[in-house]
Design an enzyme around this catalytic site. Structure first.
Site, PDB file in Angstrom:
ATOM      1  CD  GLU A 153     -12.962  35.579  63.280  1.00  9.29           C
ATOM      2  OE1 GLU A 153     -11.839  35.525  63.497  1.00  9.29           O
ATOM      3  OE2 GLU A 153     -13.826  34.973  63.727  1.00  9.29           O
ATOM      4  CG  LEU A 155      -8.645  38.073  62.860  1.00  5.05           C
ATOM      5  CD1 LEU A 155      -8.999  39.148  63.560  1.00  5.05           C
ATOM      6  CD2 LEU A 155      -7.568  38.140  61.691  1.00  5.05           C
ATOM      7  CE  LYS A 206     -14.945  31.983  61.181  1.00  6.62           C
ATOM      8  NZ  LYS A 206     -15.182  33.258  61.989  1.00  6.62           N
ATOM      9  CG  LEU A 252      -2.928  17.054  58.981  1.00  6.37           C
ATOM     10  CD1 LEU A 252      -2.035  16.473  57.895  1.00  6.37           C
ATOM     11  CD2 LEU A 252      -4.136  16.248  58.980  1.00  6.37           C
ATOM     12  CB  CYS A 262     -14.361  29.893  66.344  1.00 10.37           C
ATOM     13  SG  CYS A 262     -14.332  31.779  66.315  1.00 10.37           S
ATOM     14  CE  LYS A 265     -19.048  31.824  68.010  1.00 10.52           C
ATOM     15  NZ  LYS A 265     -18.908  32.005  66.363  1.00 10.52           N
ATOM     16  CE  LYS A 322      -4.214  28.949  68.859  1.00 12.05           C
ATOM     17  NZ  LYS A 322      -4.568  29.606  67.838  1.00 12.05           N
TER      18      LYS A 322
HETATM   19  C1  UDX Z   1     -15.922  37.230  67.677  1.00 11.41           C
HETATM   20  C2  UDX Z   1     -17.109  37.078  66.731  1.00 11.41           C
HETATM   21  O1  UDX Z   1     -17.847  38.296  66.792  1.00 11.41           O
HETATM   22  C3  UDX Z   1     -17.779  35.884  66.739  1.00 11.41           C
HETATM   23  O2  UDX Z   1     -19.004  35.637  65.883  1.00 11.41           O
HETATM   24  C4  UDX Z   1     -16.675  34.986  66.123  1.00 11.41           C
HETATM   25  O3  UDX Z   1     -17.221  33.741  65.761  1.00 11.41           O
HETATM   26  C5  UDX Z   1     -15.729  34.741  67.121  1.00 11.41           C
HETATM   27  O4  UDX Z   1     -15.277  35.854  67.582  1.00 11.41           O
HETATM   28  P1  UDX Z   1     -15.185  37.319  70.304  1.00 11.41           P
HETATM   29  O5  UDX Z   1     -14.414  38.668  69.945  1.00 11.41           O
HETATM   30  O6  UDX Z   1     -14.611  36.261  70.627  1.00 11.41           O
HETATM   31  O7  UDX Z   1     -16.344  37.047  69.108  1.00 11.41           O
HETATM   32  O8  UDX Z   1     -16.285  37.976  71.252  1.00 11.41           O
HETATM   33  P2  UDX Z   1     -16.095  38.293  72.741  1.00 11.41           P
HETATM   34  O9  UDX Z   1     -14.635  38.373  73.058  1.00 11.41           O
HETATM   35  O10 UDX Z   1     -17.358  37.845  73.596  1.00 11.41           O
HETATM   36  O11 UDX Z   1     -16.419  39.923  72.649  1.00 11.41           O
HETATM   37  C6  UDX Z   1     -17.541  40.594  72.256  1.00 11.41           C
HETATM   38  C7  UDX Z   1     -17.717  42.024  72.747  1.00 11.41           C
HETATM   39  O12 UDX Z   1     -18.614  42.750  72.359  1.00 11.41           O
HETATM   40  C8  UDX Z   1     -17.712  41.952  74.193  1.00 11.41           C
HETATM   41  O13 UDX Z   1     -16.665  43.074  74.670  1.00 11.41           O
HETATM   42  C9  UDX Z   1     -19.029  42.815  74.538  1.00 11.41           C
HETATM   43  O14 UDX Z   1     -18.968  43.514  75.810  1.00 11.41           O
HETATM   44  C10 UDX Z   1     -19.266  43.559  73.410  1.00 11.41           C
HETATM   45  N1  UDX Z   1     -20.591  43.766  72.833  1.00 11.41           N
HETATM   46  C11 UDX Z   1     -21.524  42.688  73.000  1.00 11.41           C
HETATM   47  C12 UDX Z   1     -21.056  45.060  72.403  1.00 11.41           C
HETATM   48  O15 UDX Z   1     -20.276  45.887  72.372  1.00 11.41           O
HETATM   49  N2  UDX Z   1     -22.278  45.371  72.223  1.00 11.41           N
HETATM   50  C13 UDX Z   1     -23.350  44.329  72.408  1.00 11.41           C
HETATM   51  O16 UDX Z   1     -24.551  44.421  71.997  1.00 11.41           O
HETATM   52  C14 UDX Z   1     -22.935  43.127  72.826  1.00 11.41           C
HETATM   53  C1  UDX Z   2     -10.238  29.445  64.655  1.00 11.05           C
HETATM   54  C2  UDX Z   2      -9.962  29.662  62.922  1.00 11.05           C
HETATM   55  O1  UDX Z   2      -8.906  28.800  62.820  1.00 11.05           O
HETATM   56  C3  UDX Z   2      -9.768  31.089  62.810  1.00 11.05           C
HETATM   57  O2  UDX Z   2      -9.759  31.099  61.257  1.00 11.05           O
HETATM   58  C4  UDX Z   2     -11.004  32.057  63.302  1.00 11.05           C
HETATM   59  O3  UDX Z   2     -12.158  31.519  62.437  1.00 11.05           O
HETATM   60  C5  UDX Z   2     -11.370  31.637  64.811  1.00 11.05           C
HETATM   61  O4  UDX Z   2     -11.294  30.334  64.665  1.00 11.05           O
HETATM   62  P1  UDX Z   2      -9.014  29.643  66.969  1.00 11.05           P
HETATM   63  O5  UDX Z   2     -10.040  29.012  67.534  1.00 11.05           O
HETATM   64  O6  UDX Z   2      -8.412  31.051  67.574  1.00 11.05           O
HETATM   65  O7  UDX Z   2      -9.109  29.941  65.395  1.00 11.05           O
HETATM   66  O8  UDX Z   2      -7.594  28.871  67.004  1.00 11.05           O
HETATM   67  P2  UDX Z   2      -7.134  27.393  66.034  1.00 11.05           P
HETATM   68  O9  UDX Z   2      -5.697  27.635  65.646  1.00 11.05           O
HETATM   69  O10 UDX Z   2      -8.056  27.228  64.723  1.00 11.05           O
HETATM   70  O11 UDX Z   2      -7.179  26.277  67.188  1.00 11.05           O
HETATM   71  C6  UDX Z   2      -8.586  25.697  67.299  1.00 11.05           C
HETATM   72  C7  UDX Z   2      -8.629  24.616  68.168  1.00 11.05           C
HETATM   73  O12 UDX Z   2      -8.113  23.294  67.485  1.00 11.05           O
HETATM   74  C8  UDX Z   2      -7.732  24.589  69.451  1.00 11.05           C
HETATM   75  O13 UDX Z   2      -8.251  24.174  70.435  1.00 11.05           O
HETATM   76  C9  UDX Z   2      -6.332  23.872  68.917  1.00 11.05           C
HETATM   77  O14 UDX Z   2      -5.891  23.483  70.138  1.00 11.05           O
HETATM   78  C10 UDX Z   2      -7.022  22.780  68.066  1.00 11.05           C
HETATM   79  N1  UDX Z   2      -5.980  22.305  67.063  1.00 11.05           N
HETATM   80  C11 UDX Z   2      -5.582  23.058  66.190  1.00 11.05           C
HETATM   81  C12 UDX Z   2      -5.547  20.935  67.072  1.00 11.05           C
HETATM   82  O15 UDX Z   2      -5.934  20.188  68.092  1.00 11.05           O
HETATM   83  N2  UDX Z   2      -4.663  20.431  66.223  1.00 11.05           N
HETATM   84  C13 UDX Z   2      -4.430  21.196  65.137  1.00 11.05           C
HETATM   85  O16 UDX Z   2      -3.599  20.549  64.354  1.00 11.05           O
HETATM   86  C14 UDX Z   2      -4.655  22.659  65.288  1.00 11.05           C
END
Ligand code: UDX
Ligand code: UDX
Length: 437
Positions: A153, A155, A206, A252, A262, A265, A322
């Site tokens: 993903e 997103l 990714k 930037l 994301c 980790k 963010k």
């Molecule tokens: C996702 C991705 O899966 C992760 O790898 C990626 O890098 C970031 O985004 P995210 O959607 O942020 O994770 O996870 P989170 O908001 O923690 O939601 C995970 C959901 O899965 C929770 O609602 C949890 O209850 C559910 N879950 C977890 C299950 O339904 N089954 C399980 O066995 C474990």
């Molecule tokens: C990220 C990836 O962009 C997306 O593709 C997916 O893999 C999930 O992880 P997300 O973490 O939701 O998305 O937000 P993103 O807009 O990428 O920002 C990540 C962090 O970087 C935030 O803390 C943001 O404040 C910071 N950031 C971003 C900066 O400090 N400067 C920038 O110019 C852009």
């Protein structure tokens, strides 16, 4: 139209499932958290994501979207099972795969027809092979036919719905090309470029994408720190760099560094994978170190302006990692607040969506009702997360409420000249310090 089951209704799973329903597929979202599913049945979103609530409602009403905790119900007749459960970092930086494993084992247990398993969770390179092994091991040779496809993903929280609907690309990886092509048909309505490659390469795309974006941010933060020493303005430097088409303007923005569920980790997991396979991820280590230091720089600026922070009151605007999300995972704002409290300061904060989560992480944090409330009796104000509603504040009112006059604009969103002229002592990140001239 395909029948899809999405496992996990977090930031990724719920957006993915809902958007697939919106483009015409029949979707059942599963979560093991009964409370989440109960809330979703009542139309209550477990997360804040702009635009999501409305399309959930529309698609539930249209009969294309449904929620359950029951695997046999979710998998019944499903052509595809998407795994979108969390993959947090474990103590040594490796991705914690226990939730993915749990999901795969549950699929194996309930498998009663052929299916394509699609992995959306960010998993260590090679996990696709491991998914297939688990199912074979559990079900033996007589298992129903299944294939595994990686579909990472991209997103961004805060704009996840629009990122799903307008992807720059859809990446699919599999050892079974026909299975990847089947998954590609799910995205046809989006008319985006689709790249099909092998499983491990898709998983690596990714990690490499997120590590590269994190690198850009750490790079511009390093440049910001050099700008501070040399009297240049990093905002203008980034603008000038971004006009070069080879560089481009995105990612930037100098500031307090990256956080979220994301980048931290994924960069850590990539470095860990590299190290455990005999590679030396020197750049990734530097990228992480710069990011850690960037949080400390905000604290140093406050110390420079106020002296010892013991007994001081600091107001913090923005707590989520963010803007436009309620997610506080690895939020720079919360890391800085912890350091301020450690240094003896009282911290009061406000965020449009992330107050409850922040309070749960830091009980000592005093919650306020507005930016003006945050300013009350504050010796200094720190802008940590650049929500739109912080962009044009009534600074005369802020000033009247504050005890001191120090502003640290951690995301460079305010006009420093205006604030300087109003009598604030303004510090940005990588911009000239007017108070010293
Ligand atoms: C996702 C991705 O899966 C992760 O790898 C990626 O890098 C970031 O985004 P995210 O959607 O942020 O994770 O996870 P989170 O908001 O923690 O939601 C995970 C959901 O899965 C929770 O609602 C949890 O209850 C559910 N879950 C977890 C299950 O339904 N089954 C399980 O066995 C474990
Ligand atoms: C990220 C990836 O962009 C997306 O593709 C997916 O893999 C999930 O992880 P997300 O973490 O939701 O998305 O937000 P993103 O807009 O990428 O920002 C990540 C962090 O970087 C935030 O803390 C943001 O404040 C910071 N950031 C971003 C900066 O400090 N400067 C920038 O110019 C852009």
């Amino acid at each position: 139209m395909a029948k899809i089951c999405v496992i996990g209704t977090g930031y990724v799973g719920l957006v993915t499932g809902t958007c697939f329903a919106d483009i015409g597929h029949q979707v059942t979202c599963l979560d093991i958290d009964q409370n989440r599913i109960d809330q979703l049945h009542q139309g209550i979103m477990p997360i804040y994501e702009p635009g999501l609530e409305q399309i959930v409602e529309q698609n539930v009403d249209a009969g294309r979207l449904d929620f359950t905790t029951d695997y046999s119900e979710a998998l019944q007749g499903a052509d595809f099972a998407f795994i979108a459960v969390g993959t947090p970092s474990d103590d040594d930086g490796d991705a914690d795969m226990r939730y993915v494993k749990q999901a795969v084992m549950s699929i194996a247990q309930h498998l009663d027809h052929p299916i394509t398993i699609v992995n959306k969770s960010t998993v260590p390179v090679g996990t696709g092979d491991w998914v297939a092994e688990i199912i074979q091991e559990m079900n033996g040779a007589n298992t129903f036919p299944f294939s595994v496809v990686s579909n990472p993903e991209f997103l961004r929280e805060g704009s996840a719905v629009s990122d799903f609907m307008n992807p720059d690309r859809v990446v699919l990886g599999s050892t079974d090309r026909a299975a990847a092509e089947k998954v590609a048909t799910l995205y046809e309505a989006l008319r985006s470029p689709i790249m099909i490659t092998d499983l491990r390469t898709a998983e690596m795309i990714k990690y490499a994408s997120n590590a590269f974006l994190a690198t850009r941010i750490s790079f511009i933060n390093e440049i910001a720190n050099i700008c501070e020493s040399l009297g240049a303005d990093v905002k203008e430097v980034a603008r000038g760099m971004g006009m070069d088409q080879r560089i481009g303007p995105a990612f930037l923005d100098a500031g307090l560094g990256w956080g979220g569920s994301c980048f931290p980790k994924d960069v850590k997991a990539l470095a860990h994978m590299a190290a455990t396979h005999g590679a030396h991820p020197q750049l990734l280590q530097a990228v992480m170190n710069i990011n850690r230091n960037q949080r400390m720089r905000a604290v140093e600026k406050l110390e420079k302006a106020l002296g010892s922070l013991a007994g001081k009151t600091i107001g913090v605007l923005g707590l989520s990692f963010k803007p436009n999300t309620d997610d506080t995972r690895y939020s720079p704002a919360l890391d800085i607040i912890r350091m301020l409290i450690e240094a003896g300061a009282t911290v009061q904060g406000f965020d449009p969506q992330a107050m409850t989560a922040s309070q749960a992480e830091i009980p000592e944090l005093q919650l306020c009702t507005s930016p003006y409330d945050v300013a009350k009796n504050a010796d200094a104000l720190l802008l940590a997360t650049e929500w739109n509603e912080f962009k044009s504040l009534d600074f005369a009112r802020i000033k009247a409420n504050m005890r001191g006059d120090v502003i640290v604009d951690g995301r460079n969103i305010w006009y420093r000249m205006n604030l300087h002229q109003m009598g604030f002592t303004y510090f940005g990140m990588g911009v000239p310090n007017l108070s010293e001239n």
